[in-house]
Design an enzyme around this catalytic site. Structure first.
Site, mmCIF file in Angstrom:
data_model
loop_
_atom_site.group_PDB
_atom_site.id
_atom_site.type_symbol
_atom_site.label_atom_id
_atom_site.label_comp_id
_atom_site.label_asym_id
_atom_site.label_seq_id
_atom_site.Cartn_x
_atom_site.Cartn_y
_atom_site.Cartn_z
ATOM 1 N N ASP A 136 -4.037 -10.319 -1.255
ATOM 2 C CA ASP A 136 -3.326 -8.967 -1.056
ATOM 3 C C ASP A 136 -3.721 -9.091 1.123
ATOM 4 O OD1 ASP A 136 -3.476 -6.631 0.208
ATOM 5 O OD2 ASP A 136 -4.261 -5.655 -1.957
ATOM 6 N N GLU B 150 4.284 -3.539 -0.070
ATOM 7 C CA GLU B 150 3.988 -2.102 -0.358
ATOM 8 C C GLU B 150 4.871 -1.890 0.565
ATOM 9 O OE1 GLU B 150 0.505 1.088 -0.190
ATOM 10 O OE2 GLU B 150 0.178 -0.417 1.060
ATOM 11 N N ASP C 133 0.222 -5.559 2.735
ATOM 12 C CA ASP C 133 -0.113 -3.952 2.757
ATOM 13 C C ASP C 133 0.904 -3.536 4.000
ATOM 14 O OD1 ASP C 133 -2.097 -2.193 1.756
ATOM 15 O OD2 ASP C 133 -2.518 -2.010 4.139
ATOM 16 N N HIS D 291 -4.428 0.562 -7.298
ATOM 17 C CA HIS D 291 -5.980 1.131 -6.814
ATOM 18 C C HIS D 291 -5.939 2.496 -6.229
ATOM 19 C CE1 HIS D 291 -4.091 -1.213 -3.242
ATOM 20 N NE2 HIS D 291 -5.278 -0.037 -2.297
ATOM 21 N N ASP D 292 -4.867 2.970 -5.557
ATOM 22 C CA ASP D 292 -3.747 4.475 -4.932
ATOM 23 C C ASP D 292 -3.322 5.180 -5.633
ATOM 24 O OD1 ASP D 292 -4.707 2.878 -2.392
ATOM 25 O OD2 ASP D 292 -3.051 2.085 -1.949
HETATM 26 C C1 GLC Z 1 -2.357 0.742 1.444
HETATM 27 C C2 GLC Z 1 -3.231 0.210 0.668
HETATM 28 C C3 GLC Z 1 -4.279 1.800 0.600
HETATM 29 C C4 GLC Z 1 -4.708 0.651 2.019
HETATM 30 C C5 GLC Z 1 -3.663 1.660 3.148
HETATM 31 C C6 GLC Z 1 -4.508 1.414 4.906
HETATM 32 O O1 GLC Z 1 -1.741 1.872 0.689
HETATM 33 O O2 GLC Z 1 -2.496 0.446 -0.941
HETATM 34 O O3 GLC Z 1 -5.951 1.744 -0.679
HETATM 35 O O4 GLC Z 1 -5.566 2.379 2.034
HETATM 36 O O5 GLC Z 1 -2.796 0.259 2.638
HETATM 37 O O6 GLC Z 1 -4.498 -0.112 4.988
#
Ligand code: GLC
Length: 551
Positions: free
Chosen positions: A99, A251, A195, A324-325
């Protein structure tokens, strides 16, 4: 068996490092903990693991604030531990996706420390500095512009002041990032989860955004999927992804179908696929997540079918319910009651039946539920702690807590439930976040020993994805006009067609369609289905039915 990219028929298991397995009794999961559990993942049959950030970090956002991209944070082990993990995973036939967070760094990263020394710093332009802030709010707390006293300007941190955004317009930044990524690729990692990748390209001018409840303006429309992002990602592809044959998933919250196609169409040479969030945002959370709300099934069906129809042939879908979010899917769309396991299997069937790369989140293979936090001191996530404070201005304590408990990312981040022993076998120390109640009966060891468990069902689905070409590559076609709680769709290729039927209701549903004729059950989540004989779907029943084409 059709030979395509390995990741197209793959199931990729996301590991939230802090909460997977603690090997050294400090209450926090670590890399040796993952290595210890690789045989479990091999038994499950997953093709790859995605490990959340393990790099050096102050830990403001649990590692999504990186201060050194090339060193493992001592909290999680050492670089040698990573090498061992990688070698052992490969030995077991499990690929490793890491990641990487390159939209922003930590404010403790040497690049930022240098950048903030003065307006004349050679790295000043590696970040985004302005004399005056605009009205943008940050994701976690307050303004997105953070004042630096020393140099007398504001820097952009879309998530927080601890996470300053890199300036991707600067070619030196891009070079530094690509060479860092190439070094991980040279070590032998198999891919990257990127990310918040849709946010890389910032506009030339920072206009005020539409005001929100938070008292700040939004930046999403100006930042997300800015056209330049495709140039950066294509460049990244040429410099890093192509030379090392990497699998990539970006993402991309708020991404439209049109944009997702640009990212994932193979001829554009950008990413293997993106994560879109429309289906999990249907309870309102894409706009404002801090209210109660359940995902409406009818809308869910429409959204999921649209992504299948419009992306699965020309681009590629990343399929997921959990990460995880996100709160746990069984709590959002299934039930925590006596039919929990059946509902977890139904949700799995619905997702595994679709076309795309499947992402499974730790504990989902057991049907883990939300945590049911009962007091604010059990919460850990920076985002929800801030939200809780704001909610307290509007609601009585009990209501504020109940909203946060339902929606917090911490629901996904409680420890993995390994066995019925102390702390569910996660740690011999005191876990950094409380362990869910009920682990005495809901745990991996118990499920591995039982042939009708959620774990066994996932194992079977994974096997099917590997072996059945139609499930992997068949064309998707929704069955129209089904009763509201029933989602039914076909997967078709010249040799076979599959009919996937899922009942999202806790009640029995009558449902008869001509498409069932001549079919037999390939997989189902209850022993004595009355669907083919009587057109009756039991509560939360799911089936995969097959029919071979006459040759
Ligand atoms: C993404 C991650 C999250 C994080 C954010 C900022 O959305 O999945 O957990 O807080 O990015 O890096």
């Amino acid at each position: 068996m059709k030979k395509k990219n390995w990741w197209q028929r793959a199931v990729i298991y996301e590991i939230y490092l802090r909460s997977f397995r603690d090997s050294n009794r400090d209450g926090v999961g670590d890399l040796p903990g993952i290595t210890e559990k690789l045989p479990y993942l091999a038994t499950l049959g997953v093709d790859a693991i995605w490990i959340t950030p393990f790099y050096e970090s102050p830990g403001f956002d649990n590692g999504y604030d990186i201060s050194d991209y090339e060193t493992v944070d001592p909290l999680y082990g050492s670089n040698e531990d990573f090498d061992r993990l990688l070698a052992e995973a490969h030995r077991l036939g499990i690929r490793v996706i890491i990641d990487i967070v390159v939209n922003h760094t930590s404010d403790r990263h040497p690049w930022f420390l240098e950048s903030r020394t003065s307006r004349m710093s050679p790295k000043r332009d590696w970040y985004i500095w302005q004399d005056e802030p605009n009205n943008w709010g940050s994701q976690f707390d307050g303004s997105a512009w953070h004042y630096d006293e020393g140099s007398g300007q504001y820097y952009l941190g879309l998530f927080s002041g601890a996470q300053p955004d890199l300036n991707w317009k600067n070619p030196e930044v891009r070079e530094a990032v690509y060479s860092m990524m190439a070094r991980w690729a040279q070590k032998g990692v198999d891919g990257f989860r990127l990310d918040v990748i849709s946010l890389l390209a910032k506009p030339d001018v920072f206009d005020d955004g539409a005001m929100t409840d938070s008292g700040y303006g939004t930046w999403h429309a100006q930042v997300a999927n800015n056209p330049l992002v495709h140039e950066y990602i294509h460049e990244m592809h040429e410099r890093v992804f192509a030379p090392y044959s990497l699998m990539t998933v970006g993402e991309a919250s708020g991404v439209t179908l049109e944009e997702a196609l640009k990212y994932s169409a193979p001829e554009r040479k950008e990413l293997s696929m993106v994560f879109q969030f429309e289906h999990v945002g249907l309870d309102g959370s894409e706009l404002y997540k801090w209210t109660h709300g359940r995902i409406p099934v009818e809308a869910l069906k429409q959204v999921m079918s649209r992504w299948q129809l419009e992306l699965s042939e020309t681009g590629w879908n990343g399929l997921f319910w959990c990460n995880h979010d996100q709160p746990r899917i069984v709590s959002r769309l299934g039930t925590e009651g006596p039919l929990r396991e059946r509902s977890a299997k139904m949700l799995a069937t619905c997702l595994y039946g679709m076309k795309g790369t499947l992402f499974l989140y730790q504990g989902e293979e057991l049907g883990m539920t939300n945590a049911h936090f009962t007091s604010a001191d059990q919460l850990r996530d920076v985002e929800c702690l801030h939200a809780y404070e704001t909610l307290l201005d509007r609601y009585p304590e009990e209501e504020a807590l109940s909203i946060v408990a339902e929606k917090t990312r911490d629901n996904a981040r409680t420890p993995m439930l390994w066995n019925a022993g102390p702390k569910a076998g996660f740690s011999e120390g005191e876990p950094w976040i409380p362990v869910n109640d009920g682990y005495e009966t809901l745990n991996a060891e118990e499920q591995q020993g039982r042939s009708d468990s959620v774990f066994a069902y996932h194992r079977e689905l994974i096997r099917l994805r590997h072996e059945n070409d139609c499930l992997a590559f068949g064309t998707f076609r929704p069955v129209e006009n089904t009763p509201e709680p029933v989602y039914a769709y076909l997967r078709e290729d010249p040799d076979e067609t599959l009919l996937i039927v899922c009942n999202f209701a806790e009640e029995e549903v009558f449902f008869q369609i001509p498409e069932t004729s001549g079919r037999k059950v390939l997989l189902g989540n209850i022993p004595d289905s009355r669907f083919l004989t009587e057109g009756v779907l039991a509560p939360f029943e799911a089936l995969i039915l097959t029919r071979k084409t006459d040759s």
